[in-house]
Design a protein around this motif. Structure first.
Motif, PDB file in Angstrom:
ATOM      1  N   ASN A   1      23.293  27.795  33.271  1.00  0.00           N
ATOM      2  CA  ASN A   1      23.007  27.078  32.030  1.00  0.00           C
ATOM      3  C   ASN A   1      24.112  27.235  30.987  1.00  0.00           C
ATOM      4  O   ASN A   1      24.023  26.665  29.895  1.00  0.00           O
ATOM      5  CB  ASN A   1      21.682  27.562  31.430  1.00  0.00           C
ATOM      6  N   LEU A   2      25.138  28.023  31.306  1.00  0.00           N
ATOM      7  CA  LEU A   2      26.224  28.202  30.350  1.00  0.00           C
ATOM      8  C   LEU A   2      27.002  26.905  30.185  1.00  0.00           C
ATOM      9  O   LEU A   2      27.224  26.164  31.144  1.00  0.00           O
ATOM     10  CB  LEU A   2      27.175  29.309  30.833  1.00  0.00           C
ATOM     11  N   LYS A   3      27.411  26.635  28.960  1.00  0.00           N
ATOM     12  CA  LYS A   3      28.190  25.429  28.667  1.00  0.00           C
ATOM     13  C   LYS A   3      29.207  25.761  27.585  1.00  0.00           C
ATOM     14  O   LYS A   3      29.229  26.883  27.065  1.00  0.00           O
ATOM     15  CB  LYS A   3      27.261  24.303  28.210  1.00  0.00           C
ATOM     16  N   ALA A   4      30.050  24.823  27.274  1.00  0.00           N
ATOM     17  CA  ALA A   4      31.059  25.042  26.236  1.00  0.00           C
ATOM     18  C   ALA A   4      30.373  25.455  24.940  1.00  0.00           C
ATOM     19  O   ALA A   4      29.412  24.825  24.503  1.00  0.00           O
ATOM     20  CB  ALA A   4      31.881  23.776  26.024  1.00  0.00           C
ATOM     21  N   GLY A   5      30.848  26.548  24.356  1.00  0.00           N
ATOM     22  CA  GLY A   5      30.264  27.037  23.108  1.00  0.00           C
ATOM     23  C   GLY A   5      29.186  28.081  23.293  1.00  0.00           C
ATOM     24  O   GLY A   5      28.747  28.689  22.305  1.00  0.00           O
ATOM     25  N   SER A   6      28.737  28.310  24.517  1.00  0.00           N
ATOM     26  CA  SER A   6      27.719  29.347  24.755  1.00  0.00           C
ATOM     27  C   SER A   6      28.270  30.712  24.355  1.00  0.00           C
ATOM     28  O   SER A   6      29.430  31.037  24.616  1.00  0.00           O
ATOM     29  CB  SER A   6      27.306  29.371  26.229  1.00  0.00           C
ATOM     30  N   LYS A   7      27.412  31.520  23.736  1.00  0.00           N
ATOM     31  CA  LYS A   7      27.830  32.853  23.290  1.00  0.00           C
ATOM     32  C   LYS A   7      27.474  33.875  24.367  1.00  0.00           C
ATOM     33  O   LYS A   7      26.321  33.975  24.785  1.00  0.00           O
ATOM     34  CB  LYS A   7      27.166  33.225  21.971  1.00  0.00           C
ATOM     35  N   VAL A   8      28.458  34.648  24.779  1.00  0.00           N
ATOM     36  CA  VAL A   8      28.270  35.648  25.823  1.00  0.00           C
ATOM     37  C   VAL A   8      28.765  36.996  25.314  1.00  0.00           C
ATOM     38  O   VAL A   8      29.895  37.105  24.829  1.00  0.00           O
ATOM     39  CB  VAL A   8      29.028  35.266  27.113  1.00  0.00           C
ATOM     40  N   LEU A   9      27.929  38.010  25.412  1.00  0.00           N
ATOM     41  CA  LEU A   9      28.313  39.368  25.042  1.00  0.00           C
ATOM     42  C   LEU A   9      28.669  40.142  26.301  1.00  0.00           C
ATOM     43  O   LEU A   9      27.875  40.218  27.242  1.00  0.00           O
ATOM     44  CB  LEU A   9      27.157  40.075  24.324  1.00  0.00           C
ATOM     45  N   ILE A  10      29.868  40.712  26.336  1.00  0.00           N
ATOM     46  CA  ILE A  10      30.285  41.576  27.434  1.00  0.00           C
ATOM     47  C   ILE A  10      30.331  43.003  26.900  1.00  0.00           C
ATOM     48  O   ILE A  10      31.126  43.305  26.001  1.00  0.00           O
ATOM     49  CB  ILE A  10      31.654  41.155  28.002  1.00  0.00           C
ATOM     50  N   SER A  11      29.454  43.850  27.415  1.00  0.00           N
ATOM     51  CA  SER A  11      29.268  45.189  26.846  1.00  0.00           C
ATOM     52  C   SER A  11      29.580  46.274  27.868  1.00  0.00           C
ATOM     53  O   SER A  11      29.091  46.232  28.998  1.00  0.00           O
ATOM     54  CB  SER A  11      27.825  45.344  26.351  1.00  0.00           C
ATOM     55  N   GLU A  12      30.382  47.244  27.461  1.00  0.00           N
ATOM     56  CA  GLU A  12      30.711  48.378  28.311  1.00  0.00           C
ATOM     57  C   GLU A  12      30.193  49.666  27.682  1.00  0.00           C
ATOM     58  O   GLU A  12      30.242  49.836  26.466  1.00  0.00           O
ATOM     59  CB  GLU A  12      32.227  48.479  28.533  1.00  0.00           C
ATOM     60  N   GLY A  13      29.726  50.585  28.516  1.00  0.00           N
ATOM     61  CA  GLY A  13      29.146  51.822  28.019  1.00  0.00           C
ATOM     62  C   GLY A  13      30.157  52.902  27.730  1.00  0.00           C
ATOM     63  O   GLY A  13      29.812  53.950  27.184  1.00  0.00           O
ATOM     64  N   CYS A  14      31.407  52.681  28.093  1.00  0.00           N
ATOM     65  CA  CYS A  14      32.433  53.689  27.838  1.00  0.00           C
ATOM     66  C   CYS A  14      33.560  53.053  27.033  1.00  0.00           C
ATOM     67  O   CYS A  14      33.615  51.838  26.852  1.00  0.00           O
ATOM     68  CB  CYS A  14      32.978  54.275  29.140  1.00  0.00           C
ATOM     69  N   THR A  15      34.460  53.885  26.548  1.00  0.00           N
ATOM     70  CA  THR A  15      35.643  53.397  25.850  1.00  0.00           C
ATOM     71  C   THR A  15      36.873  53.855  26.630  1.00  0.00           C
ATOM     72  O   THR A  15      36.967  55.002  27.031  1.00  0.00           O
ATOM     73  CB  THR A  15      35.719  53.958  24.413  1.00  0.00           C
ATOM     74  N   HIS A  16      37.791  52.959  26.867  1.00  0.00           N
ATOM     75  CA  HIS A  16      39.009  53.302  27.592  1.00  0.00           C
ATOM     76  C   HIS A  16      40.122  52.344  27.187  1.00  0.00           C
ATOM     77  O   HIS A  16      39.875  51.276  26.632  1.00  0.00           O
ATOM     78  CB  HIS A  16      38.777  53.222  29.109  1.00  0.00           C
ATOM     79  N   ARG A  17      41.319  52.744  27.451  1.00  0.00           N
ATOM     80  CA  ARG A  17      42.452  51.887  27.138  1.00  0.00           C
ATOM     81  C   ARG A  17      42.428  50.661  28.042  1.00  0.00           C
ATOM     82  O   ARG A  17      42.299  50.780  29.261  1.00  0.00           O
ATOM     83  CB  ARG A  17      43.764  52.652  27.348  1.00  0.00           C
TER      84      ARG A  17
END
Length: 417
Positions: A304-320
């Motif tokens: 159902n994703l289309k142009a303009g869809s908002k997607v959050l990409i979340s990671e549980g750690c922090t790294h370079r």
């Protein structure tokens, strides 16, 4: 114990008003000056954590928080940090002074812990106990008397103890009290390979060594999987992607399963005979830490994703970030190749995760090897309650390569159940 990953420990938060004795209690329990102690209110600002072992709980992380009545200029921000701790811990210790009445702030925070289903140990700081004895004053600051006087406390706290925190005389008793609690949302006896491996089974682990791989070591899910195979008295065979066919052919009998890094899913799928079960470290983590069925259900949102869809990409750690970082580079590129262009991508890492996720059309989460099970479940629940689909890296990548059915087949009964 020292090598136990932080995410696999029981997390215990210490709460209370300024100068209630939280830091003193922590220093007494750990037998180390973990937290700064002072008569000046607001000495503890940001949460301070220390790893130790409390039997029979095992390895734990204890976190000292700012006083809940902090009225300094940064008090509001510190309370926000304390609220974040509430959402992540498995146990809570709430400290009250025997010479002070519980306040509305105390009851609010105790209620907040209870609302989050966190088991609470209420410790009463008998701050003037020794002075009372010296002056022959009858000591009536026993925890049971204190709680009997303040009826609402017994409905909130599950375990109650009392001591003069400046004395180490009751250290072992208080540690036993904590050790006897039942924590919330810990892995317990569940393992990554629960029900998948038996004694004598051969498991092949495909661990690509690319520019994003840490130098000189394997990543945590790979190490944990190898260890569990050994615990089950199985045989763990490790190779890189292109060496997989040779390894399979070298075996007299086919392996019980192949487990790969999600980034190599498509190639490993091609190289692994269809008769051999295949899954990824990320999907194992999704099953171990959270609710795999919810993450699989979130796959439907991809179409159902289309142009303009908002997607959050979340990671549980922090790294370079590397040039081919999976979260910020590889997954966005993979989505583009599948025709999902012009998406509005947002990124979070570490402890950051929005309270309001209803604005997103999809959340893509990492395998969460660095997060506690409680935190992963909280994030999934946050998404489900707000009606936002959520998937994790392994589930998403398998789906985009058209091999999700194969990747989750070892767990299909659990998902349907």
């Amino acid at each position: 114990m020292e090598q136990t990953p932080k995410a696999n420990r029981v997390h215990i938060g210490f709460f209370g008003r300024c100068n209630a004795g939280k830091s003193t209690l922590i220093n007494m329990l750990t037998d180390q000056p973990v937290s700064l102690v002072s008569e000046v209110a607001g000495t503890t600002t940001d949460p301070v954590s220390k790893s130790m072992e409390i039997l029979p709980l095992g390895p734990v992380v204890i976190t000292d928080t700012a006083g809940i009545d902090d009225t300094t200029e940064l008090g509001t921000l510190r309370m926000e940090k304390t609220e974040e701790v509430v959402k992540k811990i498995n146990l809570a210790v709430y400290v009250l002074r025997a010479d002070e009445e519980p306040t509305a702030d105390d009851m609010h925070w105790l209620g907040l812990l209870k609302q989050n289903n966190v088991p609470i140990a209420l410790f009463i700081n008998e701050i003037n106990a020794e002075i009372d004895k010296e002056n022959n004053i009858e000591n009536k600051t026993d925890a049971s008397i204190y709680v009997e006087t303040h009826k609402g406390l017994s409905e909130l706290a599950t375990v109650i103890g009392a001591a003069d925190f400046t004395s180490k005389a009751k250290r072992l008793e208080l540690l036993d009290l904590l050790g006897g609690l039942t924590p919330l949302d810990v892995e317990g006896d569940q393992t990554l390979l629960q029900g998948l491996v038996e004694e004598g089974d051969t498991i092949i682990l495909v661990c690509p060594i690319d520019s994003a791989a840490p130098k000189g070591r394997l990543i945590l899910p790979q190490v944990q999987t190898i260890r569990e195979i050994l615990d089950y008295k199985g045989l763990a065979l490790v190779c890189q992607t292109e060496e997989l066919p040779a390894m399979i052919n070298s075996l007299k009998n086919p392996p019980k399963m192949v487990i790969c890094d999600s980034q190599a899913f498509d190639r490993v799928d091609e190289l692994t005979p269809s008769t051999i079960p295949l899954t990824s470290f990320s999907i194992l983590m999704a099953r171990f830490k959270g609710k795999l069925q919810d993450l699989v259900a979130g796959v439907e949102a991809i179409k159902n994703l289309k142009a303009g869809s908002k997607v959050l990409i979340s990671e549980g750690c922090t790294h370079r970030r590397q040039c081919d970082d999976i979260g910020t580079v590889k997954i966005p590129n993979l989505l583009k190749k599948q025709g999902h262009t012009d998406l509005q991508l947002e990124f979070t890492s570490g402890g950051a995760f929005p309270k309001d996720v209803s604005q997103y059309d999809l959340i893509i989460h990492c395998g969460a090897c660095m997060l506690t099970r409680r935190e992963v479940l909280r994030r999934i629940e946050c998404a489900v309650v707000q009606g936002t689909p959520i998937v994790n890296y392994g589930v998403l990548i398998a789906a985009l390569h058209g091999i999700l059915e194969r990747a989750i087949s070892p767990f299909i009964d659990e998902i349907k159940g």
